[in-house]
Design an enzyme around this catalytic site. Structure first.
Site, PDB file in Angstrom:
ATOM      1  N   GLU A  84     -13.340  -2.506  11.487  1.00  0.00           N
ATOM      2  CA  GLU A  84     -13.014  -1.719   9.976  1.00  0.00           C
ATOM      3  C   GLU A  84     -14.291  -2.200   9.409  1.00  0.00           C
ATOM      4  OE1 GLU A  84      -9.723  -1.109   6.452  1.00  0.00           O
ATOM      5  OE2 GLU A  84      -9.385  -2.127   8.341  1.00  0.00           O
TER       6      GLU A  84
ATOM      7  N   GLU B 296       0.909  -1.174   0.176  1.00  0.00           N
ATOM      8  CA  GLU B 296       0.042   0.192  -0.153  1.00  0.00           C
ATOM      9  C   GLU B 296       1.005   1.177  -0.033  1.00  0.00           C
ATOM     10  OE1 GLU B 296      -4.114  -1.356   2.114  1.00  0.00           O
ATOM     11  OE2 GLU B 296      -2.397  -0.799   3.538  1.00  0.00           O
TER      12      GLU B 296
ATOM     13  N   ASP C 114      -8.456  -9.172   3.692  1.00  0.00           N
ATOM     14  CA  ASP C 114      -8.058  -7.789   4.580  1.00  0.00           C
ATOM     15  C   ASP C 114      -9.243  -7.889   5.631  1.00  0.00           C
ATOM     16  OD1 ASP C 114      -7.305  -5.470   5.465  1.00  0.00           O
ATOM     17  OD2 ASP C 114      -7.985  -4.226   4.058  1.00  0.00           O
TER      18      ASP C 114
END
Length: 722
Positions: free
Chosen positions: A415, A313, A387
């Protein structure tokens, strides 16, 4: 003079309240460490008789906080102060210590029982000597005594029988660590409970009481490490001024057995060191990191080491210089090794080149490096290959690197699970991964055995959880978010514990021991994760959240600068069906698993239905186990998710009067928000997928309240945590 009548009136009101209710707010600050008077009269009498007095020799910082915790806890639970002595003086006593600190414990001859418990384990034992009865909290080390003290208090909080104790406990993993994704400006990436706890501006001079209470809470569940900074690292934290701030936190945490770690930005030699390269094989880079490591350890002798996110990332890493992950990790490992430090190197990687299936990339990069990492390196692997999705099959790296210790990485902060407004008890999700069988060395080769080192005989072991903690008074935003911090710690200590047992402990310690409350709330918690999966990503769907902030549904997300940052990349819905084909006719990601697992996941008939669309692109009219078509099953699963939240609301509404009104109303309000969000998810996803299936929503199910265009236009602003 005129103010006196008003002040007198306020005093009378406050005094009048003390007879019926607490004056202070029940805002959740005390977490599960609520040492309130035991309400069961018979148990209270038994506890008072058993404890008698507290005997604790030694004055180390850790033994001192153990004594303080026992005094505070016992005074609250028993409703009276407990006398403290250096040696037993009464017929009954609670004796805490080690053979080194306590002559009484040394003379009991229990060394053989303590030896297998290691540096952190403890023994709780009832014994009689010379006609007197003693309850022992014994350990080999002071930190073991502290852990045992918290266990003993937990027994009283949950109203267990302590009259004849004979139990021992030792952690199954060595490094049990919270990962704080906290930035130096006090924002928290994927944080939904306020700002960062770490007040860098006022450190090192001001030690907030919250730091102490944070350390207490972690010690109470056996967490022994904390990574203070975000994996998307800032090199500034490695500068002298910040090292002194970190040292102040380390000093505050040390009596509680809590080591500090930092995230190391791989390009730090360039950014703060003035070098022109961060190549891990360059001698000048190695020398810079050695000097930096020595500087840190001079300030913090028990510094734990570094956590690194590299070449993922956009983060810099060894691949920037043509080096591999092992070469990068080993360079850092070499500089902390003389001090006893470790490096936790994250396996969550994907490069700038879009792979054929992002689920395969970590395995492809790390599997060939097995056996090339230094002995003090842990490769930190997420529970699943994508993820932190609401549900993922276990990561194929588990079991695939027998020569390398692998550290589990769970996400405690939600998240992808509704963030700060949703009740989702995550122990069942953690257990689902830990109990999965890799078949690495035949049947029974569970992920848990990989992580705790028993499968491949590793001494260096670890488990990490991305923290959900912030400056909100209740620490986690949602009152029930506390349960995930708690269950992570308990499972990190002992992964054999059941989700049911952990939930019951937490409920009894956090709310009440009343069975009419405990039983229904426990069932509500145990069902909550499956409920969230149903209204978000049923049957193996994944990564269909909204763009960037991941709050709310976004199955229509496409045409971004990376295909694997879009939803359509993962669900691949078309007129024929839906799902990501990871069999040999697709990406063949199943080949990364050991043959028995690969065979099961590859088979449309044998794959667990919860992973169906993770591994297969399935036709809309395919008949699933319920006998319904896939389309109808999706409709019912999404609707079941909404009904599940409504059932939680009904359960919680019945709890009014069983707990304090402040926390009751808090949870009630949050459940109402969650019910709205569940409807949003259901309606938006079904309307979107219906554009491909061309099939009606079953008649007996509630229909969407708005059009698809309405949901696609929704764009929440200022979502926290991004």
């Amino acid at each position: 003079m005129k103010q006196r009548p008003l002040l007198l009136l306020l005093l009378i009101v406050l005094l009048g309240c003390t007879g019926t209710q607490q004056v202070w707010a029940e805002d959740g600050y005390r977490l599960w460490q609520r040492y309130d008077l035991v309400q069961d009269a018979s148990k209270l009498a038994a506890y008072r008789q058993t404890v008698g007095e507290l005997v604790l020799e030694g004055d180390s910082p850790t033994l001192s906080v153990a004594q303080k915790e026992l005094q505070t806890g016992l005074a609250g639970l028993l409703g009276q102060p407990v006398a403290v002595a250096q040696q037993p003086t009464q017929q009954r006593a609670l004796v805490a210590g080690t053979p080194s600190s306590s002559t009484f414990i040394k003379n009991l001859g229990i060394a053989d029982r303590l030896k297998p418990l290691g540096d952190e384990g403890y023994l709780l034992l009832t014994t009689k000597q010379n006609g007197r009865s003693y309850t022992l909290i014994a350990a080999n080390t002071d930190i073991g005594v502290l852990y045992g003290s918290f266990h003993f208090l937990r027994l009283l909080q949950t109203q267990q029988d302590i009259s004849s104790l004979s139990l021992s406990s030792a952690p199954k993993t060595r490094n049990r660590v919270l990962n704080h994704w906290d930035n130096l400006d006090r924002t928290v990436e994927r944080g939904y409970a306020g700002f960062s706890l770490w007040d860098w501006h006022r450190l090192p001079d001001y030690i907030d009481q919250r730091y102490i209470d944070y350390a207490r809470a972690n010690a109470s569940i056996g967490i022994n490490g904390t990574v203070l900074t975000n994996v998307n690292a800032n090199a500034l934290v490695l500068t002298p001024a910040y090292i002194q701030k970190v040292a102040a936190l380390a000093d505050a945490f040390r009596p509680y057995g809590l080591k500090v770690y930092l995230t190391a930005r791989f390009s730090a030699p360039i950014e703060i060191g003035g070098l022109k390269t961060a190549d891990p094989l360059e001698p000048q880079v190695q020398a810079w990191w050695k000097a930096k490591s020595d500087e840190i350890y001079k300030a913090i002798p028990d510094f734990g080491g570094f956590l690194v996110k590299a070449n993922s990332e956009g983060q810099p890493g060894p691949q920037n210089y043509g080096r591999n992950h092992a070469e990068g990790a080993n360079m850092l490992a070499d500089v902390v090794a003389p001090h006893g430090g470790i490096v936790m190197w994250r396996a969550f990687v994907y490069d700038d080149k879009e792979p054929d299936d992002r689920a395969k990339q970590a395995y492809n990069e790390f599997k060939p490096l097995d056996g090339t990492f230094r002995d003090n390196v842990l490769v930190q692997v997420k529970n699943g290959a994508i993820d932190f999705q609401p549900r993922e099959p276990f990561h194929p790296l588990f079991g695939a690197m027998p020569k390398t210790p692998l550290m589990m990485e769970f996400q405690i902060t939600q998240e992808y699970l509704g963030q700060g407004t949703s009740l989702a008890y995550l122990s069942p999700m953690y257990k689902e991964t830990l109990d999965s069988d890799t078949h690495a060395k035949g049947k029974g080769s569970t992920v848990a055995k990989v992580v705790d080192g028993t499968l491949h005989k590793h001494q260096l072991t670890g488990i990490a959880g991305v923290a959900n903690i912030g400056t909100d008074r209740n620490w986690t935003g949602h009152q029930f978010g506390q349960a995930n911090w708690y269950n992570f710690g308990r499972l990190a200590w002992n992964h054999d514990l059941s989700s049911e047992a952990i939930a019951e402990e937490w409920i009894r310690m956090t709310f009440t021991n009343k069975q009419e409350f405990v039983a229904p709330v426990k069932q509500m918690m145990l069902a909550s994760h499956e409920t969230v999966v149903n209204y978000m990503t049923p049957l193996g769907l994944h990564h269909i959240m909204a763009w960037d902030h991941h709050y709310g549904p976004g199955p229509w997300i496409k045409d971004k600068h990376r295909a694997d940052w879009t939803s359509v990349y993962y669900h691949k819905a078309d007129e024929k069906g839906i799902g990501f084909d990871r069999t040999k006719t697709g990406s063949n990601a199943v080949a990364q698993y050991f043959p028995p697992v690969a065979k099961q996941f590859s088979s449309l008939k044998q794959v667990p239905e919860k992973y169906l669309l993770w591994f297969h692109h399935v036709g809309w009219d395919y008949k699933v186990k319920s006998g319904r078509t896939l389309w109808d099953e999706l409709c019912y699963r999404y609707s079941d998710g909404v009904k599940g939240v409504q059932q939680m609301q009904q359960t919680w509404d019945k709890m009014q009067g069983q707990v304090d009104e402040e926390r009751f109303q808090h949870v009630k309000t949050f459940l109402a928000m969650q019910e709205k969000e569940a409807r949003w998810w259901r309606d938006a996803c079904l309307l979107y997928f219906q554009t491909f299936s061309k099939r009606p929503i079953p008649q007996d199910l509630e229909k969407p309240a708005h059009t698809l265009e309405h949901y696609m236009r929704l764009d929440p602003k200022f979502v926290p945590g991004i």
